[in-house]
Structures are given as C-alpha cells and as structure tokens.
Motif scaffolding. Structure first.
Motif, PDB file in Angstrom:
ATOM      1  N   LEU A   1      -0.835  -5.350 -11.899  1.00 35.00           N
ATOM      2  CA  LEU A   1      -0.123  -6.136 -10.889  1.00 35.00           C
ATOM      3  C   LEU A   1       0.207  -7.529 -11.429  1.00 35.00           C
ATOM      4  CD1 LEU A   1      -2.117  -4.973  -7.734  1.00 35.00           C
ATOM      5  CD2 LEU A   1       0.179  -4.260  -8.451  1.00 35.00           C
ATOM      6  N   GLN A   2      -0.674  -8.075 -12.268  1.00 31.42           N
ATOM      7  CA  GLN A   2      -0.369  -9.372 -12.891  1.00 31.42           C
ATOM      8  C   GLN A   2       0.834  -9.249 -13.832  1.00 31.42           C
ATOM      9  OE1 GLN A   2      -4.199 -10.258 -14.566  1.00 31.42           O
ATOM     10  NE2 GLN A   2      -5.072 -10.766 -12.552  1.00 31.42           N
ATOM     11  N   GLN A   3       0.920  -8.111 -14.538  1.00 30.23           N
ATOM     12  CA  GLN A   3       2.109  -7.889 -15.383  1.00 30.23           C
ATOM     13  C   GLN A   3       3.378  -7.851 -14.530  1.00 30.23           C
ATOM     14  OE1 GLN A   3       1.646  -4.352 -17.808  1.00 30.23           O
ATOM     15  NE2 GLN A   3       0.796  -5.564 -19.500  1.00 30.23           N
ATOM     16  N   VAL A   4       3.272  -7.196 -13.388  1.00 28.55           N
ATOM     17  CA  VAL A   4       4.437  -7.108 -12.492  1.00 28.55           C
ATOM     18  C   VAL A   4       4.914  -8.505 -12.101  1.00 28.55           C
ATOM     19  CG1 VAL A   4       5.185  -6.411 -10.176  1.00 28.55           C
ATOM     20  CG2 VAL A   4       3.882  -4.820 -11.598  1.00 28.55           C
ATOM     21  N   GLU A   5       3.974  -9.341 -11.701  1.00 33.44           N
ATOM     22  CA  GLU A   5       4.358 -10.692 -11.264  1.00 33.44           C
ATOM     23  C   GLU A   5       4.934 -11.499 -12.415  1.00 33.44           C
ATOM     24  OE1 GLU A   5       0.742 -12.093  -9.533  1.00 33.44           O
ATOM     25  OE2 GLU A   5       0.901 -10.780  -7.784  1.00 33.44           O
ATOM     26  N   ARG A   6       4.359 -11.331 -13.609  1.00 34.82           N
ATOM     27  CA  ARG A   6       4.768 -12.177 -14.738  1.00 34.82           C
ATOM     28  C   ARG A   6       6.041 -11.677 -15.423  1.00 34.82           C
ATOM     29  NH1 ARG A   6       1.224 -13.361 -20.201  1.00 34.82           N
ATOM     30  NH2 ARG A   6       2.783 -14.658 -21.226  1.00 34.82           N
ATOM     31  N   PHE A   7       6.163 -10.369 -15.626  1.00 36.95           N
ATOM     32  CA  PHE A   7       7.256  -9.853 -16.459  1.00 36.95           C
ATOM     33  C   PHE A   7       8.373  -9.186 -15.656  1.00 36.95           C
ATOM     34  CE2 PHE A   7       3.478  -9.765 -19.225  1.00 36.95           C
ATOM     35  CZ  PHE A   7       3.934 -10.564 -20.252  1.00 36.95           C
ATOM     36  N   VAL A   8       8.062  -8.738 -14.451  1.00 37.74           N
ATOM     37  CA  VAL A   8       9.057  -8.008 -13.661  1.00 37.74           C
ATOM     38  C   VAL A   8       9.710  -8.912 -12.622  1.00 37.74           C
ATOM     39  CG1 VAL A   8       9.361  -6.071 -12.050  1.00 37.74           C
ATOM     40  CG2 VAL A   8       7.892  -5.806 -14.052  1.00 37.74           C
TER      41      VAL A   8
ATOM     42  N   VAL B   1      15.097  -4.234   0.666  1.00 39.89           N
ATOM     43  CA  VAL B   1      13.669  -4.365   0.380  1.00 39.89           C
ATOM     44  C   VAL B   1      13.239  -3.051  -0.277  1.00 39.89           C
ATOM     45  CG1 VAL B   1      11.354  -4.645   1.349  1.00 39.89           C
ATOM     46  CG2 VAL B   1      13.298  -5.915   2.315  1.00 39.89           C
ATOM     47  N   VAL B   2      12.618  -3.166  -1.440  1.00 35.44           N
ATOM     48  CA  VAL B   2      12.247  -1.976  -2.219  1.00 35.44           C
ATOM     49  C   VAL B   2      10.742  -1.982  -2.442  1.00 35.44           C
ATOM     50  CG1 VAL B   2      12.552  -0.759  -4.414  1.00 35.44           C
ATOM     51  CG2 VAL B   2      14.492  -1.970  -3.373  1.00 35.44           C
ATOM     52  N   ALA B   3      10.098  -0.857  -2.185  1.00 33.83           N
ATOM     53  CA  ALA B   3       8.665  -0.709  -2.472  1.00 33.83           C
ATOM     54  C   ALA B   3       8.496   0.326  -3.577  1.00 33.83           C
ATOM     55  CB  ALA B   3       7.913  -0.278  -1.222  1.00 33.83           C
ATOM     56  N   VAL B   4       7.629   0.010  -4.523  1.00 32.97           N
ATOM     57  CA  VAL B   4       7.376   0.915  -5.654  1.00 32.97           C
ATOM     58  C   VAL B   4       5.886   1.227  -5.685  1.00 32.97           C
ATOM     59  CG1 VAL B   4       7.507   1.209  -8.154  1.00 32.97           C
ATOM     60  CG2 VAL B   4       9.286  -0.108  -6.961  1.00 32.97           C
TER      61      VAL B   4
ATOM     62  N   LEU C   1       1.020  -5.640  -4.240  1.00 30.86           N
ATOM     63  CA  LEU C   1      -0.004  -5.308  -3.242  1.00 30.86           C
ATOM     64  C   LEU C   1      -1.088  -4.486  -3.928  1.00 30.86           C
ATOM     65  CD1 LEU C   1       2.009  -4.035  -0.113  1.00 30.86           C
ATOM     66  CD2 LEU C   1       0.642  -6.116  -0.278  1.00 30.86           C
ATOM     67  N   ASN C   2      -2.347  -4.882  -3.757  1.00 34.64           N
ATOM     68  CA  ASN C   2      -3.458  -4.070  -4.250  1.00 34.64           C
ATOM     69  C   ASN C   2      -3.948  -3.217  -3.083  1.00 34.64           C
ATOM     70  OD1 ASN C   2      -6.066  -3.065  -4.937  1.00 34.64           O
ATOM     71  ND2 ASN C   2      -6.171  -4.584  -6.581  1.00 34.64           N
ATOM     72  N   TYR C   3      -3.760  -1.906  -3.197  1.00 33.02           N
ATOM     73  CA  TYR C   3      -4.038  -1.048  -2.033  1.00 33.02           C
ATOM     74  C   TYR C   3      -5.525  -0.938  -1.708  1.00 33.02           C
ATOM     75  CZ  TYR C   3      -4.945   3.052  -5.140  1.00 33.02           C
ATOM     76  OH  TYR C   3      -5.426   3.918  -6.067  1.00 33.02           O
TER      77      TYR C   3
ATOM     78  N   VAL D   1       5.450  -4.057  -5.477  1.00 37.27           N
ATOM     79  CA  VAL D   1       4.823  -2.997  -6.262  1.00 37.27           C
ATOM     80  C   VAL D   1       3.369  -2.836  -5.827  1.00 37.27           C
ATOM     81  CG1 VAL D   1       4.252  -2.202  -8.586  1.00 37.27           C
ATOM     82  CG2 VAL D   1       6.356  -3.500  -8.201  1.00 37.27           C
ATOM     83  N   ILE D   2       2.954  -1.573  -5.672  1.00 37.94           N
ATOM     84  CA  ILE D   2       1.633  -1.241  -5.111  1.00 37.94           C
ATOM     85  C   ILE D   2       0.792  -0.538  -6.171  1.00 37.94           C
ATOM     86  CG2 ILE D   2       0.466   0.116  -3.319  1.00 37.94           C
ATOM     87  CD1 ILE D   2       3.633  -0.079  -2.132  1.00 37.94           C
TER      88      ILE D   2
END
Lengths: 389, 140
Positions: free
Chosen positions: A223-230, A188-191, A235-237, A215-216
């Motif tokens: 964050l939408q880019q993360v979900e779509r392209f990554v 599990v990786v958190a960025v 997580l929105n802090y 990704v935080i």
C-alpha cells in the motif's frame, strides 16, 4: 541450458533442459535477460491449476535479446531487444482482429482441455500449463517465441530493461482492466489487490483520468508503494470496513469501476475466508472468490466490475442477485498484451508509467526456487522476484 | 492437512476428469451424425476459390463439406458431416478443421514447444494422453 522446472506440487528446481528450437517459420529464439514471478504462477505451484507435468518450465513475463529468427519473421532481427506478450496470438483470426488477443483461435496447441472445461478455448501462454498450450516458460536462458511479429515488441532505447520487463504482462494486464472496465474521467475506481497487476491497474485508472483511485490490500509495504509510485489512495482491509469506506469516499454511490486483481487464492479477514477455504478443500469449489464478491457488492448501481485475477473453475456464493438487480456489467479476460504493449512502452519512455519499484528482489536464476518461496510467503516485503538467467 | 495435500485433492480429480473427457471425445465410437463447424476469418469467395489446405483436403473424399458466409463479416463457416460408413473419426475432423482454420488465417499451424523438458510419471499419464492429440478433442 538452465531452467526453473515444476517438479510437483510446491516443488521447484533449477535443472538442465534442451535448448529450444525454431518450430515454425514465424518463431524467434530469445536469450532471456530478465524474467519475473507472477502471482498467477502460485496457482500452478500450489496445484490449483492441475495441468502441469514434471519438468515443465515456468515463467511468462520476460524480456531479452533475439538470437535466432525464422524465415518468415519480418519485424525482428538478431540483436533486437524485445519484450514479449505473455499470451501467444496469430494476429490474423477474428479475435485478433478485434484486439482480443488472448482469445486467439490459433495460439493454443491443446484446445481440447479448456474447450472441455470452459466451452471454448483461449489462446496459449508461456509456462502456464498444458491447458494453455504446454509452451516452455521464460525462467530459462532461452525461450522460443511463436508468431514473433505479433507478440514481440522492440524496446525503445529510452526504456530500461528493469522498466520494460513489466510491459510483458503486469502493466498490460492492469491497463486492460481499467480500459475494458470502462474507466472514464471523473470516475471513482476501486482496485482489489496491491500486487504488481493491481498497482498497474490503479496507475492506468489514474492516467485515464479517474477522479479517485482506491487500492485495497492487507500488506502495508504494498500500500505504501501504491501511495508513492501510483498516486492512488489506499485501504488496509484488516483495519478498515472496506464497503463502508468505499461508500464514504464515493459520496454514497459506490465506485463506478471495480477491478479485481486478486485471483483464486484470495484472503480476507472475515468468516467467509474460512468458509471459502473449507469449500475449496472439500472440492465443492475450485476457487476462492472473496474479492469478486466484495467488488460486486461495493460497486455502484449500473457500474462495472472487471475480473483480472486468475480463476480456474467454479465458485460458490456468487452474488448474482446483486449483479442483476444493480444492473452491473461484469467482464474478465486473460491479458490482450499485443493491444497495449506499444502504448505502454511509449508511456514508459515518457516516465508516465514506472515499474522498477515492483522488482523488490533481483537474483540469479539459480536462486529461483528461493525467490518463489519468498514471493509466496511475502517474505522481506517481496512484491516481485526478478530472475537473471 | 498440508496445503500440498489439499491442493492435490483438488487438482487430481479435476485434471483426470478433464483429461478423460477430452480424450473420450476424440475416440471413435457411435456414429457421429452432427455437423462439425468452424468459422474462418476469410471471405467466402476467397475460401471457395482456393483448394482447402492441409488435412481437410486429405479427408475431403470421405466426408461432406459445405461452405457458407458467416454473419457479421466474421468470414466463412466450414461445416463437415461424417456420412454413415465413413472411416473418418470425429477426432480427425476436429483436427482437420482446426488445422485448416489456422492455415487459412495464419498461414501455418502452431507446433508445440520442443524439445520436451518433461519426464513421464504415473500422474502425468492422463494429461499426456489428452495432450498427445490436443487438436482432436474438445467440443468442436
């Protein structure tokens, strides 16, 4: 030629400067095709890395065409399309032999400053202050590239300029965080940070087989880019208890690997942001380590924390107790681009690594001051501003 | 207080301090009796068999140079001590060691970007003083 010059704290202008010259026999001159803003440039712009002179040319992430080559250059010819690692490395010292290219012993012409500040000097970087060699940057029509056989890489025909550009720094920096952070299948990786480097670190973790990548950030467009392209979770802090959510998503263990891709001007929604701001303003610390603190606290026992964000000096309230008692491994580095760029270009050619979405704003070099303003203010959902000289 | 002023308050003392420290370390002053050492990533046998290149060879007659193998396959340690009465400065030794390492490892000494794009200002002066002899300062 035209170039974007640092004119003082929060002052940029496009001006005329002399064309660069070949200075060493291993140099090439590159006609810059594309050059892009980086979050770390904002530390220079804001005066947080105080080794700039009026007139310095900014920019360290770029690609272009070879227009001149020194007599010792073997791997490149005039006309080659090349992407260049942002750090300058000789390829022959012990550090380069260990593939720790940003620690090269022979790539910084001003080692005295960083040796005095940090005990040892890292290598030089393009457009990143006189502490890093005072090398002219890439936000210009032309740039000199020393040790070109080591630091410049021919771009395969299958990879567009728009994609290859980010191999220069963002993708290689991000990949380094996942690689040297020790990401393994099943982790599990958190960025922390959903800018270009954070997104690339997350993508690297996905490609290295991590089970969950989270990704935080606080900006929904990123964050939408993360979900779509990554292909990672987000997580929105500002709307979530990050520590609690990370514990829950990792079965109560905490992330195996925590990658910090934020840097010295970190924000947070809690009272520690005000605390860090005041300490920084009073010169009691030079950097705001909010994201690093969170990463150390969140990381599982025996886990790994990798610091990709740029820091310059000293921080306060560093959780050394958590680091020691939880048995964490903590690492950091400037980017070892020469180690990763050939592999990244292959992955880009195969479509495993896409970067075009990061270039949310593309504009002529003449508009670079406005591009930096938009980038700094995150205006119009700017993730990165790309300049075409 | 504006962000510019805040940054200025942080930046100027840090820059001036580092620049002064870097500059001070390169000044000739009290006798320097410690050894200045670099490790060159070349085998001892190779370094011993070749003439030391560049500015180290120019000061070789005025300093004491010793070579030894570095542990762990890291190459060769080149140590220089400045004897009492020598006219050679610490800064010259640092520059010579760094240039020699670069010549032996990379075959060349990296030169700064040029031509310059900067303009002198009052605030630039400490930094320009430090970087005008950037290979002579530091801790080496």
């Amino acid at each position: 030629m035209k170039a974007l010059q640092w004119q003082g704290v929060n002052k940029l202008a496009v001006g005329q400067v002399p064309d660069p010259e070949l200075r060493n026999p291993g140099d090439i001159i590159v006609k810059v095709g594309r050059t892009v803003t980086c979050g770390s440039d904002l530390h220079l712009l804001g005066g947080y890395i105080p080794f700039m002179e009026k007139g310095d040319v900014l920019g360290h992430e770029f690609l272009g065409e070879v227009v001149e080559a020194g007599p010792d250059v073997r791997r490149h010819r005039v006309g080659d399309r090349v992407v260049v690692s942002s750090f300058i490395s000789c390829g022959n010292c012990w550090y380069c032999d260990q593939k720790l290219f940003s620690l090269c012993d022979n790539g910084n012409t001003n080692p005295a400053i960083t040796e005095t500040l940090w005990g040892q000097a890292p290598s030089g970087c393009y457009g990143y202050s006189h502490a890093m060699g005072g090398n002219a940057g890439s936000h210009a029509e032309y740039i000199r590239v020393p040790f070109a056989d080591v630091g410049a890489f021919t771009v395969p025909d299958a990879v567009s300029d728009e994609r290859a550009l980010f191999a220069s720094d963002s993708a290689s920096t991000g990949w380094m965080g996942a690689d040297l952070g020790g990401v393994k299948p099943g982790d599990v990786v958190a960025v922390w940070g959903a800018g270009a480097v954070g997104q690339m670190a997350a993508r690297a973790a996905v490609l290295l087989g991590a089970d969950r990548v989270i990704v935080i950030d606080r900006f929904d467009n990123r964050l939408q880019q993360v979900e779509r392209f990554v292909g990672a979770e987000t997580l929105n802090y500002e709307r979530t208890d990050v520590a609690g959510e990370l514990r829950e998503r990792s079965g109560g263990r905490g992330p195996d690997v925590c990658i910090e891709a934020v840097g010295m001007e970190a924000h947070s929604s809690g009272p520690q942001f005000g605390y860090d701001q005041i300490k920084q303003q009073l010169r009691l610390q030079t950097d705001r380590p909010t994201a690093v603190r969170e990463a150390v606290h969140a990381c599982r026992k025996g886990g790994s924390v990798f610091v990709l964000g740029v820091y310059a000096g000293f921080v306060d309230k560093f959780p050394l107790g958590a680091l020691m008692n939880k048995g964490l491994t903590m690492r950091g580095a400037q980017m070892h681009g020469q180690r990763y760029i050939p592999m990244l270009l292959e992955r880009m050619a195969r479509g495993e690594l896409t970067t075009e979405h990061l270039a949310t704003h593309v504009m002529p070099l003449d508009q670079a001051p406005e591009g930096y303003r938009m980038f700094k203010e995150k205006e119009d959902d700017c993730v990165r501003a790309v300049f075409i000289p | 207080m504006s962000r510019t002023k805040i940054a200025f308050l942080i930046a100027v003392p840090l820059a001036a301090g580092a620049a002064v420290a870097a500059r001070r370390r390169s000044r000739p002053g009290a006798p320097d009796n410690r050894r200045h050492v670099v490790t060159v990533f070349r085998p001892l046998a190779e370094v011993e068999s070749t003439q030391l290149p560049g500015s180290l060879s120019e000061i070789a007659g005025d300093v004491r140079i010793s070579l030894s193998a570095a542990p762990g396959g890291r190459g060769t340690e080149i140590a220089v001590r400045i004897p009492d009465g020598s006219a050679v400065t610490t800064g010259e030794v640092r520059r010579a060691l760094r240039e020699t390492r670069s010549l032996l490892e990379a075959g060349d000494v990296l030169l700064p970007s040029g031509p310059a794009t900067t303009v002198p200002t009052l605030f630039n002066r400490p930094l320009q003083a430090a970087t005008s002899n950037g290979r002579e300062g530091g801790l080496l």
